[in-house]
Write a protein that holds these residues in place. Structure first.
Motif, mmCIF file in Angstrom:
data_model
loop_
_atom_site.group_PDB
_atom_site.id
_atom_site.type_symbol
_atom_site.label_atom_id
_atom_site.label_comp_id
_atom_site.label_asym_id
_atom_site.label_seq_id
_atom_site.Cartn_x
_atom_site.Cartn_y
_atom_site.Cartn_z
ATOM 1 N N GLU A 1 0.853 -1.190 0.000
ATOM 2 C CA GLU A 1 0.000 0.000 0.000
ATOM 3 C C GLU A 1 0.885 1.235 0.000
ATOM 4 O O GLU A 1 1.776 1.374 0.844
ATOM 5 N N TRP A 2 0.631 2.103 -0.953
ATOM 6 C CA TRP A 2 1.367 3.362 -1.101
ATOM 7 C C TRP A 2 0.418 4.518 -0.827
ATOM 8 O O TRP A 2 -0.786 4.381 -1.036
ATOM 9 N N PRO A 3 0.918 5.680 -0.408
ATOM 10 C CA PRO A 3 0.017 6.806 -0.157
ATOM 11 C C PRO A 3 -0.659 7.325 -1.428
ATOM 12 O O PRO A 3 -1.761 7.850 -1.380
ATOM 13 N N ASP A 4 0.006 7.155 -2.579
ATOM 14 C CA ASP A 4 -0.541 7.606 -3.853
ATOM 15 C C ASP A 4 0.284 6.985 -4.977
ATOM 16 O O ASP A 4 1.324 6.376 -4.742
ATOM 17 N N LYS A 5 -0.189 7.140 -6.212
ATOM 18 C CA LYS A 5 0.498 6.528 -7.354
ATOM 19 C C LYS A 5 1.864 7.176 -7.607
ATOM 20 O O LYS A 5 2.817 6.482 -7.989
ATOM 21 N N ALA A 6 1.982 8.465 -7.377
ATOM 22 C CA ALA A 6 3.276 9.138 -7.598
ATOM 23 C C ALA A 6 4.351 8.565 -6.674
ATOM 24 O O ALA A 6 5.482 8.314 -7.120
ATOM 25 N N THR A 7 4.010 8.322 -5.412
ATOM 26 C CA THR A 7 4.974 7.732 -4.475
ATOM 27 C C THR A 7 5.313 6.316 -4.913
ATOM 28 O O THR A 7 6.470 5.894 -4.852
ATOM 29 N N ARG A 8 4.313 5.580 -5.368
ATOM 30 C CA ARG A 8 4.544 4.208 -5.856
ATOM 31 C C ARG A 8 5.482 4.225 -7.065
ATOM 32 O O ARG A 8 6.425 3.445 -7.146
ATOM 33 N N ASP A 9 5.202 5.098 -8.023
ATOM 34 C CA ASP A 9 6.039 5.155 -9.223
ATOM 35 C C ASP A 9 7.485 5.501 -8.863
ATOM 36 O O ASP A 9 8.422 4.912 -9.399
ATOM 37 N N ALA A 10 7.667 6.435 -7.939
ATOM 38 C CA ALA A 10 9.022 6.804 -7.499
ATOM 39 C C ALA A 10 9.679 5.630 -6.774
ATOM 40 O O ALA A 10 10.866 5.346 -6.982
ATOM 41 N N GLY A 11 8.919 4.924 -5.929
ATOM 42 C CA GLY A 11 9.455 3.756 -5.215
ATOM 43 C C GLY A 11 9.853 2.644 -6.162
ATOM 44 O O GLY A 11 10.901 2.010 -5.992
ATOM 45 N N MET A 12 9.034 2.399 -7.173
ATOM 46 C CA MET A 12 9.358 1.348 -8.145
ATOM 47 C C MET A 12 10.563 1.738 -9.000
ATOM 48 O O MET A 12 11.377 0.891 -9.366
ATOM 49 N N ALA A 13 10.691 3.015 -9.307
ATOM 50 C CA ALA A 13 11.873 3.479 -10.048
ATOM 51 C C ALA A 13 13.136 3.250 -9.215
ATOM 52 O O ALA A 13 14.166 2.791 -9.734
ATOM 53 N N LYS A 14 13.046 3.531 -7.910
ATOM 54 C CA LYS A 14 14.195 3.285 -7.023
ATOM 55 C C LYS A 14 14.512 1.797 -6.956
ATOM 56 O O LYS A 14 15.679 1.401 -6.912
ATOM 57 N N MET A 15 13.466 0.964 -6.950
ATOM 58 C CA MET A 15 13.683 -0.479 -6.914
ATOM 59 C C MET A 15 14.446 -0.933 -8.163
ATOM 60 O O MET A 15 15.406 -1.695 -8.062
ATOM 61 N N MET A 16 14.033 -0.457 -9.320
ATOM 62 C CA MET A 16 14.706 -0.856 -10.560
ATOM 63 C C MET A 16 16.168 -0.405 -10.560
ATOM 64 O O MET A 16 17.037 -1.140 -11.003
ATOM 65 N N GLN A 17 16.428 0.780 -10.048
ATOM 66 C CA GLN A 17 17.803 1.284 -9.979
ATOM 67 C C GLN A 17 18.642 0.507 -8.969
ATOM 68 O O GLN A 17 19.847 0.354 -9.133
ATOM 69 N N ALA A 18 17.993 0.005 -7.917
ATOM 70 C CA ALA A 18 18.716 -0.638 -6.819
ATOM 71 C C ALA A 18 18.904 -2.141 -7.002
ATOM 72 O O ALA A 18 19.547 -2.779 -6.170
ATOM 73 N N MET A 19 18.367 -2.710 -8.048
ATOM 74 C CA MET A 19 18.421 -4.164 -8.227
ATOM 75 C C MET A 19 19.848 -4.719 -8.142
ATOM 76 O O MET A 19 20.054 -5.809 -7.628
ATOM 77 N N ASP A 20 20.800 -3.989 -8.637
ATOM 78 C CA ASP A 20 22.186 -4.476 -8.609
ATOM 79 C C ASP A 20 22.982 -3.934 -7.423
ATOM 80 O O ASP A 20 23.887 -4.604 -6.919
ATOM 81 N N SER A 21 22.628 -2.737 -6.963
ATOM 82 C CA SER A 21 23.443 -2.093 -5.928
ATOM 83 C C SER A 21 22.958 -2.332 -4.499
ATOM 84 O O SER A 21 23.757 -2.309 -3.566
ATOM 85 N N ASP A 22 21.675 -2.543 -4.293
ATOM 86 C CA ASP A 22 21.134 -2.737 -2.947
ATOM 87 C C ASP A 22 21.058 -4.238 -2.666
ATOM 88 O O ASP A 22 20.332 -4.964 -3.342
ATOM 89 N N PRO A 23 21.806 -4.736 -1.686
ATOM 90 C CA PRO A 23 21.831 -6.179 -1.425
ATOM 91 C C PRO A 23 20.465 -6.760 -1.060
ATOM 92 O O PRO A 23 20.218 -7.939 -1.280
ATOM 93 N N ARG A 24 19.550 -5.926 -0.567
ATOM 94 C CA ARG A 24 18.214 -6.420 -0.235
ATOM 95 C C ARG A 24 17.436 -6.833 -1.478
ATOM 96 O O ARG A 24 16.551 -7.686 -1.414
ATOM 97 N N LEU A 25 17.770 -6.230 -2.615
ATOM 98 C CA LEU A 25 17.050 -6.506 -3.857
ATOM 99 C C LEU A 25 17.897 -7.229 -4.887
ATOM 100 O O LEU A 25 17.385 -7.634 -5.924
ATOM 101 N N ASN A 26 19.164 -7.381 -4.623
ATOM 102 C CA ASN A 26 20.064 -8.055 -5.552
ATOM 103 C C ASN A 26 19.773 -9.557 -5.529
ATOM 104 O O ASN A 26 19.905 -10.206 -4.490
ATOM 105 N N PRO A 27 19.368 -10.118 -6.677
ATOM 106 C CA PRO A 27 19.018 -11.538 -6.709
ATOM 107 C C PRO A 27 20.166 -12.472 -6.325
ATOM 108 O O PRO A 27 19.920 -13.600 -5.893
ATOM 109 N N GLU A 28 21.406 -12.021 -6.454
ATOM 110 C CA GLU A 28 22.537 -12.864 -6.054
ATOM 111 C C GLU A 28 22.710 -12.883 -4.535
ATOM 112 O O GLU A 28 23.132 -13.879 -3.968
#
Length: 171
Positions: A120-147
């Motif tokens: 649950e997000w407060p609004d779609k703009a916050t969700r879109d920004a959060g998902m953009a951060k997720m895509m950027q962090a896939m390789d750099s953030d160990p919480r989201l890095n599939p390896e």
């Protein structure tokens, strides 16, 4: 007493079965209607509604602990990026349907359970920004890095989508 929740606003209906607050929210129930038998019309153009990401996936039964650890690790990132709530639900009472069902939707096998989750997000703009951060962090953030935090399930069978709430009843 019926209660209307709109973007954090909580106001009880008056005994006349009518509630009006800030001219753009007006709800009227016909006489004799019970609290949930009639859906009031609400002008949502001037209201900010939350936004929901829904996820359904199949997880091997043997991977329950690994799934919980994976979810707790990854979901913390969504909370940091503005999510209000993340809920991960392990199958408990998921019946087989005659035409379709949750299990068929994700091609779950006999040794798998269905996991139903939402963010649950407060609004779609916050969700879109959060998902953009997720895509950027896939390789750099160990919480989201599939390896470093591998998904303990087949992500190809995961289904997901974004949803705008149209009815929200709460107690």
């Amino acid at each position: 007493m019926a209660v209307l929740f709109v973007v954090g606003l909580q106001a009880p209906f008056r005994s006349s079965r009518e509630f009006s607050k800030k001219s753009f929210i007006t709800c009227r129930f016909p006489e004799g209607a019970n609290d949930y038998s009639v859906t009031p019309h609400i002008n949502t153009q001037e209201l900010t509604m939350s936004y929901i990401d829904g996820i359904v996936t199949a997880v091997p039964k043997a991977n329950k602990d690994a799934f919980i650890q994976h979810a707790e690790t990854a979901d913390a990132a969504f909370m940091e990026w503005g999510a209000l709530r993340v809920l991960e639900c392990w199958e408990d009472d998921v019946p087989d349907g005659k035409v379709t069902d949750f299990r068929r939707a994700v091609q779950a096998t006999d040794d798998e359970v269905v996991v139903f989750a939402w963010i649950e997000w407060p609004d779609k703009a916050t969700r879109d920004a959060g998902m953009a951060k997720m895509m950027q962090a896939m390789d750099s953030d160990p919480r989201l890095n599939p390896e470093k935090n591998p998904m303990p399930f087949d992500g190809k069978r995961m289904i997901f989508g974004g949803f705008s709430p149209v009815v929200d009843f709460k107690k």
